[in-house]
Design a protein around this motif. Sequence first.
Motif, PDB file in Angstrom:
ATOM      1  N   HIS A 151       7.702  19.704   2.642  1.00  0.00           N
ATOM      2  CA  HIS A 151       6.285  18.972   2.389  1.00  0.00           C
ATOM      3  C   HIS A 151       5.480  19.894   3.113  1.00  0.00           C
ATOM      4  O   HIS A 151       4.123  19.509   2.911  1.00  0.00           O
ATOM      5  N   THR A 211       6.178   6.551  19.558  1.00  0.00           N
ATOM      6  CA  THR A 211       5.425   6.957  18.531  1.00  0.00           C
ATOM      7  C   THR A 211       5.090   8.639  18.645  1.00  0.00           C
ATOM      8  O   THR A 211       5.445   9.051  19.405  1.00  0.00           O
ATOM      9  N   HIS A 221       0.083   5.054   8.053  1.00  0.00           N
ATOM     10  CA  HIS A 221       1.260   5.577   7.979  1.00  0.00           C
ATOM     11  C   HIS A 221       1.762   5.407   6.347  1.00  0.00           C
ATOM     12  O   HIS A 221       1.519   4.368   5.940  1.00  0.00           O
ATOM     13  N   ALA A 222       2.313   6.413   5.700  1.00  0.00           N
ATOM     14  CA  ALA A 222       2.183   6.525   4.295  1.00  0.00           C
ATOM     15  C   ALA A 222       3.541   5.679   4.184  1.00  0.00           C
ATOM     16  O   ALA A 222       3.335   4.642   3.013  1.00  0.00           O
ATOM     17  N   LYS A 223       4.424   5.210   4.903  1.00  0.00           N
ATOM     18  CA  LYS A 223       5.369   4.405   4.594  1.00  0.00           C
ATOM     19  C   LYS A 223       4.987   2.897   4.832  1.00  0.00           C
ATOM     20  O   LYS A 223       5.624   2.311   3.805  1.00  0.00           O
ATOM     21  N   ASP A 224       4.241   2.693   5.578  1.00  0.00           N
ATOM     22  CA  ASP A 224       3.516   1.338   5.698  1.00  0.00           C
ATOM     23  C   ASP A 224       2.851   1.003   4.390  1.00  0.00           C
ATOM     24  O   ASP A 224       2.706   0.001   3.774  1.00  0.00           O
ATOM     25  N   ASP A 231       4.385  -2.024  -2.489  1.00  0.00           N
ATOM     26  CA  ASP A 231       5.595  -2.657  -3.151  1.00  0.00           C
ATOM     27  C   ASP A 231       5.434  -4.140  -3.023  1.00  0.00           C
ATOM     28  O   ASP A 231       5.679  -4.789  -4.057  1.00  0.00           O
ATOM     29  N   THR A 271       2.457  12.364   6.794  1.00  0.00           N
ATOM     30  CA  THR A 271       2.539  10.822   6.706  1.00  0.00           C
ATOM     31  C   THR A 271       1.512   9.829   7.355  1.00  0.00           C
ATOM     32  O   THR A 271       1.622   8.943   7.171  1.00  0.00           O
ATOM     33  N   ARG A 272       1.032  10.578   8.575  1.00  0.00           N
ATOM     34  CA  ARG A 272       0.326   9.764   9.215  1.00  0.00           C
ATOM     35  C   ARG A 272      -1.220  10.319   9.063  1.00  0.00           C
ATOM     36  O   ARG A 272      -1.451  11.628   9.398  1.00  0.00           O
ATOM     37  N   LEU A 306       3.293   2.244   1.304  1.00  0.00           N
ATOM     38  CA  LEU A 306       4.168   1.962   0.359  1.00  0.00           C
ATOM     39  C   LEU A 306       4.942   0.768   0.339  1.00  0.00           C
ATOM     40  O   LEU A 306       5.081   0.233  -0.778  1.00  0.00           O
ATOM     41  N   ARG A 307       5.071   0.295   1.683  1.00  0.00           N
ATOM     42  CA  ARG A 307       5.788  -0.998   1.641  1.00  0.00           C
ATOM     43  C   ARG A 307       4.732  -2.144   1.292  1.00  0.00           C
ATOM     44  O   ARG A 307       5.131  -2.964   0.594  1.00  0.00           O
TER      45      ARG A 307
END
Length: 431
Positions: free
Chosen positions: A340, A307, A259-262, A268, A242-243, A264-265
């Motif tokens: 994963h 972190t 960061h994968a979540k950042d 979007d 993810t990082r 994706l946000r």
Amino acid sequence: MENVHVEANPWLALLIVVFCLALSAFFSGAETALTAASRARMHALQAAGDRRAGIVNRLLLARERLIGAMLIGNNVVNIGASAFTTSVLVELFGSGGVIYATVAMSVLVVVFAEVMPKTVAINKPDQAALLLARPVSWVVALFGPLTMAIEAFVRAILRLVGIDIRANQSVLSPSEEIRGTVELLHREGGVEPEARKMFGGLLDLEELEVSDVMIHRTKMRTISADLSSEEIVREVLSSPYTRLPLWSGTAENIIGVLHAKDLLRALDAVKGDAAQLDVKAIALDPWFVPDTTSLVDQLKAFLARKTHFALVVDEYGEVMGLVTLEDILEEIVGDIRDEHDVAVQGVRPLPDGSVNVDGSVPVRDLNRAMDWRLPDEEATTIAGLVIHEAQTIPDTGQVFTFHGYRFQVLRKSRNRITALRITPLARNPAA
């Protein structure tokens, strides 16, 4: 009247001897119970409000005085009982009474005043210590001045022969004492193997540095910030992590952590149009930590910064690898996997008991996977261990034997050992 007096003396003598033996048993059992009692349990009981445990802890803080008082009391009653018994038996049997007294008192003291009370105390030291704590404190208070005088005299005598009694510090460090206790309890069946490993891993945190557990830069999965946004998105989605560190120009020039979540946000927010992304603006600033940082300090730093990811640099500022919170936790609880995770490559057990190992596999990972105890103080990887022991860079096909294992170099690329076969000699004597 004279006959009555003579007949009453043996009963009085018996009562005195029994009383002295009971006191001797008390002193012997108390000394054993208090010195063998669990300090941790006593502290826990004291914290819970048990006053007897508090007395035990106070007595153990002055261990020399406690043992001195017990020895003084024990010797006084033993000598007194022996002297009284001897005088009575000599009066009854003449000079032969000395032999009778010696034999009788030796048997009585050894059995009833030494072996029996110490056996009971050593089997249930905590319960015995709590039961005897208060009367022992009275004895220590009674013999306190005499004990202090004897201590001072003993110290003076020992100083004359060059022994400083103040240098009574334990040779073992507290962590080594805990490790030894856990190992002993494991052998006795009181600690499960997994719990023993967790205790050991927890104690190792103080001794290990981030360089011992980091992911080496040759195994780091990074992304070039010079790629197009679409390519970066594809790289992130295809990665099991993810990082991901971002570099620009050269792989050593880390400019951020994506960061994968950042991502994706941000994706979007632009309605899925990756071309509109500014990946460098999304990435977090990289956090660099020295390779000599202890795992305890790094764990505290992770918790303080909230972190889980840091890049490891050497004294010259060159990136050596990366370390995560998961890497440190795995030192305690073992390998952590999720759905994963990619299966760790590099350790392939063979039917004959030997193991094919990639040279880049850390020694600690191999020890954990195979339940071995190869040393990891001088080298981080298996290849590094072989080079350290051989004191040279070996060629393909060379075989070395050390630490109870046979190491055969299978492959080599330039100056790097890429594959080895390791055979435990104890399990495969023919090797």
